[in-house]
Design an enzyme around this catalytic site. Structure first.
Site, PDB file in Angstrom:
ATOM      1  N   SER A 162       0.850  -1.193   0.000  1.00 38.60           N
ATOM      2  CA  SER A 162       0.000   0.000   0.000  1.00 38.60           C
ATOM      3  C   SER A 162       0.883   1.238   0.000  1.00 38.60           C
ATOM      4  O   SER A 162       2.048   1.190   0.405  1.00 38.60           O
ATOM      5  CB  SER A 162      -0.893   0.004   1.242  1.00 38.60           C
ATOM      6  N   TYR A 175      -2.454  -0.160  10.058  1.00 37.88           N
ATOM      7  CA  TYR A 175      -2.453  -0.646   8.679  1.00 37.88           C
ATOM      8  C   TYR A 175      -1.127  -0.318   8.001  1.00 37.88           C
ATOM      9  O   TYR A 175      -0.553  -1.151   7.293  1.00 37.88           O
ATOM     10  CB  TYR A 175      -3.618   0.006   7.937  1.00 37.88           C
TER      11      TYR A 175
END
Length: 280
Positions: A162, A175
């Protein structure tokens, strides 16, 4: 033309996955489903792995309707027993395992900080949950399906990172840390598996901002207009828009194809220029 053989390779064969068997985790989601359909279009037989039976079967029907070959695999990426059952189903039907795309992952509500919350408010349980989903949920499928890749046929593993892995993005500390760990695991496995087995490659893609089920409410209002966070993202994306799932599929196909057989241990950003822009 290759230096070793002096022969030319056609573009079709460079990017063909004909005869290969792939499993895509998280294939019942927006991006994972696009990966499954894309791999099938270039000839792979695809195991569509996810927790939602109806959605997995819908993706399989789409692939079959386009002339491809696929099967649903119902499993949670954190359930090793179910993953092993899925592997056996793949081997029983197709007899081999060549490609694993780890598209399962994402953030969890409890680990998303509100605008007025700080890191001191992040629950340890939620932090652990987001790590399990993204890091352990990448490692377990690799241990299960990667074990079926052989020295003779080799294999390719593509993990999902990501933009949050390498840059500080507000509200998603857990995250971000989990995806950074996925990138480190990708590089570690790329080295270890190549040295041990010779022809198993491990790479990752780092998507920019694509609209999915998990992030839509954070980025887009019900009337289709951008939220404040959505506007900030677009302002920092030189392409001036969110990505389309098919724009990620091409990179995954390349990484899995003969065209990338000397590419190992890299993380490829597919982000419309987000990671290149300083904001100034």
């Amino acid at each position: 033309m290759t230096a070793e053989t002096g022969t030319q390779t056609s573009p079709e064969s460079l990017f063909s996955l004909a005869g290969k068997v792939a499993v895509v985790t998280g294939a019942t989601g927006v991006l994972g489903g696009a990966m499954a359909r894309g791999l099938a279009r270039v000839g792979a037989r695809v195991g569509v792995l996810g927790r939602r039976e109806e959605r997995a079967e819908a993706v399989v029907r789409e692939i079959l309707g386009s002339g491809g070959e696929a099967m649903p695999l119902l499993a949670d990426v954190l359930n090793e027993e179910r993953l092993r059952a899925a592997r056996e189903a793949v081997l029983d039907r197709w007899g081999r395992m060549d490609i694993l795309v780890n598209a399962a992952g994402g953030n969890v509500p409890g680990a998303t900080l509100s605008d007025d919350a700080t890191i001191f408010d992040l629950p340890r349980e939620a932090f652990g949950e987001v790590f399990d989903l993204n890091l352990v949920g990448t490692l377990l499928p690799i241990q299960v399906f990667g074990e079926a890749m052989t020295r003779e046929t080799g294999g390719c593993i593509v993990n999902f990172s990501s933009m949050a892995a390498g840059r500080a993005i507000t509200r998603v500390a857990g995250y971000s840390a989990a995806k950074a760990a996925v990138e480190n695991l990708t590089r570690w496995l790329a080295v270890d598996l190549a040295r041990r087995y010779g022809n198993i490659r491990v790479n990752a893609v780092a998507p920019g901002f694509f609209l999915g089920e998990q992030n839509r409410a954070l980025l887009v209002n019900e009337d289709g207009s951008l939220t404040e966070r959505g506007r900030a993202i677009i302002e920092h994306t030189p392409a001036g828009r969110f990505g389309e799932p098919e724009e990620l599929t091409g990179t995954v196909i390349w990484l899995c194809s003969p065209a990338a057989k000397f590419v190992n241990g890299v993380v490829v950003p597919v982000d419309g220029g987000f990671s290149a822009f300083s904001g100034v």
